[in-house]
Design an enzyme around this catalytic site. Structure first.
Site, PDB file in Angstrom:
ATOM      1  N   CYS A  81       0.927  -1.445  -0.008  1.00 29.85           N
ATOM      2  CA  CYS A  81       0.221   0.079  -0.606  1.00 29.85           C
ATOM      3  C   CYS A  81       0.819   1.388   0.013  1.00 29.85           C
ATOM      4  O   CYS A  81       1.771   1.614   0.824  1.00 29.85           O
ATOM      5  CB  CYS A  81      -1.105  -0.316   1.421  1.00 29.85           C
ATOM      6  SG  CYS A  81      -1.740   1.668   1.713  1.00 29.85           S
ATOM      7  N   CYS A 191      -1.345   4.039  -6.407  1.00 29.46           N
ATOM      8  CA  CYS A 191      -2.131   3.345  -5.462  1.00 29.46           C
ATOM      9  C   CYS A 191      -2.056   1.506  -6.001  1.00 29.46           C
ATOM     10  O   CYS A 191      -2.011   1.954  -7.241  1.00 29.46           O
ATOM     11  CB  CYS A 191      -3.090   4.008  -5.138  1.00 29.46           C
ATOM     12  SG  CYS A 191      -4.189   2.962  -4.288  1.00 29.46           S
TER      13      CYS A 191
HETATM   14  N1  DGL Z   1      -3.985   0.611  -2.207  1.00 32.02           N
HETATM   15  C1  DGL Z   1      -3.839   1.486  -1.493  1.00 32.02           C
HETATM   16  C2  DGL Z   1      -2.624   2.572  -1.829  1.00 32.02           C
HETATM   17  O1  DGL Z   1      -2.078   1.760  -2.695  1.00 32.02           O
HETATM   18  C3  DGL Z   1      -4.675   2.482  -0.389  1.00 32.02           C
HETATM   19  C4  DGL Z   1      -5.362   3.333  -1.332  1.00 32.02           C
HETATM   20  C5  DGL Z   1      -6.535   3.789   0.288  1.00 32.02           C
HETATM   21  O2  DGL Z   1      -7.343   2.464   1.147  1.00 32.02           O
HETATM   22  O3  DGL Z   1      -7.094   4.955   0.253  1.00 32.02           O
HETATM   23  O4  DGL Z   1      -2.172   3.728  -1.841  1.00 32.02           O
END
Ligand code: DGL
Length: 262
Positions: A81, A191
């Site tokens: 993430c 993301c």
């Molecule tokens: N998948 C995550 C990222 O790479 C988190 C996105 C989220 O929960 O807002 O930032």
């Protein structure tokens, strides 16, 4: 001592986590790179999206997931993430200095180095774009290229709903970045949810090249495990899924996304 599969317990598993289903896009790279490892994926869907939370909240969610995974026998952690890496990686590395911890960051460097005729667009969450980690990345790599950033509020929520054919997805992407069609030729998917909507983004932006951090993260984990003597090879690894929304439907969603091309 050995576990039920007859392997030494010291081998452990690799804990991979995200705010929800997005980190599964990273997990795909990890499993390809390290097919002999066991992976346990945890999606914190009950708290998704992380991108609209405060950095302190994201840090606390991440700390509690890491603590649990390590107490259950993780030998390494992957923060799959961008948002949690920006908000929590230094805290986790300070708390667990002996544990290999790999994060993910927007693939700005390869996008700039690839060269092109248009601008580079970085799509990410509000938190990722606001924190110092991204500003340092921009300072280091953005010169020589024109970089545009768009905080894609609402996109993670729609992807978490699991229907990638929903017309609302393309409509939202169009509202967020449609005005940049023709201006950008490279898109950084900053993301880990966004690789699952690559086709929808291409539908809006036309002929662009995509860059994401999943492959680099997998290579970095491989290097770290090798240098620590923690690699596990010679058998087929096991991948399991768990979520803070503790229903069979939620884990089935993660399994379904694990099989998707991204
Ligand atoms: N998948 C995550 C990222 O790479 C988190 C996105 C989220 O929960 O807002 O930032």
């Amino acid at each position: 001592m050995a576990d039920v599969l007859g392997r030494p317990e010291a081998e452990g598993f690799i804990g991979v986590f995200d705010s929800g289903v997005g980190g599964v896009s990273v997990l795909q790279h990890l499993v390809r790179e390290l097919p002999g490892e066991d992976f346990r994926y945890f999606g914190d869907s009950a708290h998704a999206p992380y991108g609209g939370k405060t950095p302190a909240e994201v840090c606390e969610f991440s700390r509690s997931i890491a603590e649990r995974m390590l107490s259950e026998g993780a030998k390494a952690l992957v923060i799959a993430c961008n948002t949690a890496t920006s908000a929590a990686a230094p805290t986790l590395r300070a708390a667990y200095p002996d544990v290999p911890i790999v994060g993910v960051e927007p693939a700005l460097k390869p996008a700039v180095l690839a060269g092109g005729t248009g601008d580079v667009l970085v799509m990410a969450t509000e938190v990722t774009l606001a924190l110092d980690k991204f500003h340092r990345l921009e300072d280091q790599w953005a010169h020589g290229a024109s970089v545009q950033t768009v905080a894609c509020s609402g996109l993670v929520d729609l992807i978490e709903q699991g229907d990638l054919d929903a017309p609302e997805l393309v409509e939202l992407i169009d509202r967020l970045v449609g005005h940049l069609r023709g201006e950008v030729d490279r898109v950084v998917l900053g993301c880990t949810h966004y690789p699952f909507v690559r086709a929808q983004i291409a539908h809006v932006l036309g002929d662009v090249r995509f860059f994401d951090g999943g492959e680099g993260t997998a290579r970095q984990l491989h290097r770290l495990l090798a240098s620590e003597g923690l690699l596990c090879e010679g058998h087929e690894g096991i991948v399991t899924f768990d979520s803070s929304i503790d229903t069979p439907e939620e884990c089935a969603l993660y399994q379904r996304f694990f099989a998707l091309p991204c």
